[in-house]
Design a protein around this motif. Structure first.
Motif, PDB file in Angstrom:
ATOM      1  N   ARG A  16       0.876  -1.176   0.000  1.00 50.51           N
ATOM      2  CA  ARG A  16       0.000   0.000   0.000  1.00 50.51           C
ATOM      3  C   ARG A  16       0.912   1.224   0.000  1.00 50.51           C
ATOM      4  NH1 ARG A  16      -4.377  -0.571  -2.128  1.00 50.51           N
ATOM      5  NH2 ARG A  16      -5.104   1.379  -1.199  1.00 50.51           N
ATOM      6  N   LEU A  17       0.553   2.187  -0.843  1.00 49.23           N
ATOM      7  CA  LEU A  17       1.287   3.442  -0.909  1.00 49.23           C
ATOM      8  C   LEU A  17       0.488   4.541  -0.223  1.00 49.23           C
ATOM      9  CD1 LEU A  17       2.418   3.418  -4.671  1.00 49.23           C
ATOM     10  CD2 LEU A  17       3.471   2.265  -2.711  1.00 49.23           C
ATOM     11  N   VAL A  18       1.167   5.602   0.148  1.00 46.42           N
ATOM     12  CA  VAL A  18       0.494   6.796   0.666  1.00 46.42           C
ATOM     13  C   VAL A  18       0.493   7.846  -0.430  1.00 46.42           C
ATOM     14  CG1 VAL A  18       0.524   8.634   2.389  1.00 46.42           C
ATOM     15  CG2 VAL A  18       1.155   6.306   3.042  1.00 46.42           C
ATOM     16  N   LYS A  19      -0.692   8.250  -0.869  1.00 46.02           N
ATOM     17  CA  LYS A  19      -0.867   9.239  -1.934  1.00 46.02           C
ATOM     18  C   LYS A  19      -0.135   8.842  -3.218  1.00 46.02           C
ATOM     19  CE  LYS A  19      -1.475  13.046   1.357  1.00 46.02           C
ATOM     20  NZ  LYS A  19      -1.029  14.392   1.780  1.00 46.02           N
ATOM     21  N   GLY A  20      -0.031   7.528  -3.460  1.00 47.44           N
ATOM     22  CA  GLY A  20       0.572   7.048  -4.691  1.00 47.44           C
ATOM     23  C   GLY A  20       2.078   7.186  -4.773  1.00 47.44           C
ATOM     24  N   ASP A  21       2.743   7.437  -3.639  1.00 44.26           N
ATOM     25  CA  ASP A  21       4.187   7.652  -3.633  1.00 44.26           C
ATOM     26  C   ASP A  21       4.915   6.323  -3.441  1.00 44.26           C
ATOM     27  OD1 ASP A  21       6.802   8.394  -3.298  1.00 44.26           O
ATOM     28  OD2 ASP A  21       6.460   9.651  -1.533  1.00 44.26           O
ATOM     29  N   PRO A  22       5.656   5.849  -4.460  1.00 45.91           N
ATOM     30  CA  PRO A  22       6.349   4.567  -4.325  1.00 45.91           C
ATOM     31  C   PRO A  22       7.447   4.578  -3.266  1.00 45.91           C
ATOM     32  CG  PRO A  22       6.986   5.666  -6.365  1.00 45.91           C
ATOM     33  CD  PRO A  22       5.852   6.458  -5.789  1.00 45.91           C
ATOM     34  N   GLN A  23       7.882   5.764  -2.857  1.00 41.23           N
ATOM     35  CA  GLN A  23       8.884   5.867  -1.798  1.00 41.23           C
ATOM     36  C   GLN A  23       8.253   5.756  -0.412  1.00 41.23           C
ATOM     37  OE1 GLN A  23      12.084   5.874  -2.748  1.00 41.23           O
ATOM     38  NE2 GLN A  23      11.247   5.811  -4.822  1.00 41.23           N
ATOM     39  N   ASN A  24       6.921   5.784  -0.378  1.00 38.71           N
ATOM     40  CA  ASN A  24       6.201   5.725   0.895  1.00 38.71           C
ATOM     41  C   ASN A  24       5.255   4.528   0.854  1.00 38.71           C
ATOM     42  OD1 ASN A  24       4.980   6.246   3.336  1.00 38.71           O
ATOM     43  ND2 ASN A  24       4.409   8.347   2.851  1.00 38.71           N
ATOM     44  N   PHE A  56       3.893   2.960 -13.082  1.00 41.06           N
ATOM     45  CA  PHE A  56       5.029   3.878 -12.972  1.00 41.06           C
ATOM     46  C   PHE A  56       6.039   3.719 -14.099  1.00 41.06           C
ATOM     47  CE2 PHE A  56       4.023   3.501  -8.254  1.00 41.06           C
ATOM     48  CZ  PHE A  56       3.331   4.699  -8.216  1.00 41.06           C
ATOM     49  N   GLY A  57       5.794   2.722 -14.975  1.00 38.15           N
ATOM     50  CA  GLY A  57       6.701   2.512 -16.098  1.00 38.15           C
ATOM     51  C   GLY A  57       8.022   1.887 -15.706  1.00 38.15           C
ATOM     52  N   THR A  58       8.026   1.113 -14.610  1.00 31.43           N
ATOM     53  CA  THR A  58       9.271   0.522 -14.114  1.00 31.43           C
ATOM     54  C   THR A  58       9.331  -0.990 -14.287  1.00 31.43           C
ATOM     55  OG1 THR A  58       8.308   0.420 -11.893  1.00 31.43           O
ATOM     56  CG2 THR A  58       9.630   2.357 -12.428  1.00 31.43           C
ATOM     57  N   GLY A  59       8.338  -1.567 -14.951  1.00 32.70           N
ATOM     58  CA  GLY A  59       8.310  -3.012 -15.139  1.00 32.70           C
ATOM     59  C   GLY A  59       6.881  -3.501 -15.180  1.00 32.70           C
ATOM     60  N   ASN A  60       6.675  -4.781 -14.842  1.00 33.61           N
ATOM     61  CA  ASN A  60       5.314  -5.311 -14.787  1.00 33.61           C
ATOM     62  C   ASN A  60       5.247  -6.498 -13.837  1.00 33.61           C
ATOM     63  OD1 ASN A  60       5.293  -8.038 -16.334  1.00 33.61           O
ATOM     64  ND2 ASN A  60       6.405  -6.647 -17.710  1.00 33.61           N
ATOM     65  N   ASN A  61       4.024  -6.837 -13.472  1.00 35.29           N
ATOM     66  CA  ASN A  61       3.775  -7.969 -12.566  1.00 35.29           C
ATOM     67  C   ASN A  61       2.805  -8.960 -13.212  1.00 35.29           C
ATOM     68  OD1 ASN A  61       5.101  -7.270  -9.782  1.00 35.29           O
ATOM     69  ND2 ASN A  61       4.205  -5.364 -10.544  1.00 35.29           N
ATOM     70  N   GLN A  77     -10.811  -7.216 -11.556  1.00 33.74           N
ATOM     71  CA  GLN A  77     -10.564  -6.101 -12.480  1.00 33.74           C
ATOM     72  C   GLN A  77      -9.100  -5.697 -12.355  1.00 33.74           C
ATOM     73  OE1 GLN A  77     -13.398  -2.996 -11.421  1.00 33.74           O
ATOM     74  NE2 GLN A  77     -11.957  -2.012 -10.041  1.00 33.74           N
ATOM     75  N   ILE A  78      -8.482  -5.500 -13.514  1.00 31.24           N
ATOM     76  CA  ILE A  78      -7.054  -5.203 -13.588  1.00 31.24           C
ATOM     77  C   ILE A  78      -6.855  -3.723 -13.874  1.00 31.24           C
ATOM     78  CG2 ILE A  78      -4.919  -5.633 -14.865  1.00 31.24           C
ATOM     79  CD1 ILE A  78      -5.910  -8.416 -15.469  1.00 31.24           C
ATOM     80  N   ALA A  79      -5.872  -3.124 -13.193  1.00 38.23           N
ATOM     81  CA  ALA A  79      -5.553  -1.708 -13.399  1.00 38.23           C
ATOM     82  C   ALA A  79      -4.038  -1.525 -13.366  1.00 38.23           C
ATOM     83  CB  ALA A  79      -6.207  -0.858 -12.306  1.00 38.23           C
ATOM     84  N   GLY A  80      -3.606  -0.390 -13.904  1.00 38.50           N
ATOM     85  CA  GLY A  80      -2.199  -0.028 -13.819  1.00 38.50           C
ATOM     86  C   GLY A  80      -1.437  -0.199 -15.119  1.00 38.50           C
ATOM     87  N   GLY A  81      -1.124   0.915 -15.752  1.00 36.59           N
ATOM     88  CA  GLY A  81      -0.246   0.885 -16.916  1.00 36.59           C
ATOM     89  C   GLY A  81      -0.851   0.346 -18.191  1.00 36.59           C
TER      90      GLY A  81
END
Length: 235
Positions: A16-24, A56-61, A77-81
């Motif tokens: 889980r991120l906070v406000k969409g921040d991958p560093q958080n 984020f354009g850093t890869g995929n899962n 339902q799938i989301a992201g990128g």
């Protein structure tokens, strides 16, 4: 109101991120498929699976998502990128629904074609900050207001919208009820999925009272502040 747990994935782990921040971020598990089975067993109506690396354009899962799809019987339902027609086509072949954000605002005619070919399977993501839609992993403004976006896509035969309050996402600060209620009231055709800020059972009751068709459960669920079972009971 449908109850939809979120499974956000970075590098194969549930986070889980906070406000969409991958560093958080907080990591909640290393096996997304196991997590999916857990929420299915709890009574989830559907799962909302987000490939954050793709967003984020850093890869995929892709492998993790494929394992989830094989592990559960409830809709996913799938989301992201999902930013090309080819990516949307691939996702639609696997999942019950596909959530499209960035591409929807840049290629509305593509969305129109997809919605016609796959009725009821296209969800447009409305990620908003201060009433303005954000795209590209919440980094850029689409230059359009929430209700204008709803109007635009209803005209393209899309009726399902994932409305996320970016400033509240992952914060447990409570949902943006006013924005949700305004979106619901704007059009009888719009089915609004509420996302961002849920912190308690009372919050989910407010979301239901606002007229939302579904609620996404994230951090509050993972932290044990709400449960799928209890939300289902009031949904």
């Amino acid at each position: 109101m449908k109850v939809i747990p979120a499974i956000d994935i970075i590098e194969g782990s549930v986070v889980r991120l906070v406000k969409g921040d991958p560093q958080n971020k907080i990591v909640y598990g290393s096996d997304p498929a196991e997590m999916a089975r857990k929420w299915e067993a709890a009574g989830a109506d559907m799962l909302h699976v987000v490939d954050l690396d793709a967003a984020f354009g850093t890869g995929n899962n892709t492998e993790s998502i494929d394992r989830i799809l094989s592990a559960v019987k409830i809709p996913v339902q799938i989301a992201g990128g999902i930013r090309t027609p080819e990516a949307a086509k691939d996702a639609l072949e696997k999942a019950a629904r596909v959530v499209i954000g960035t591409m929807a605002y840049g290629e509305p005619e593509t969305i129109k074609r997809l919605a016609k070919r796959h009725p009821g399977k296209i969800v447009v993501s409305i990620d908003q900050a201060n009433g303005i839609v954000m795209i590209k992993g919440w980094k850029e403004s689409a230059g359009i207001k929430v209700t204008d976006a709803i109007s635009q896509f209803i005209a393209l035969d899309v009726n399902d919208f994932l409305l996320t309050s970016i400033e509240r996402d992952g914060t447990l600060a409570g949902p943006d009820i006013q924005t949700l209620a305004n979106a619901v009231a704007f059009s009888e055709k719009a089915r609004i999925i509420a996302s961002g800020g849920i912190s308690s059972l009372e919050d989910t009751i407010k979301v239901k009272s606002a007229g939302c068709a579904a609620v996404i459960l994230g951090k509050a669920m993972y932290d044990g502040k709400v449960s799928v079972e209890k939300v289902k009971a009031i949904a």
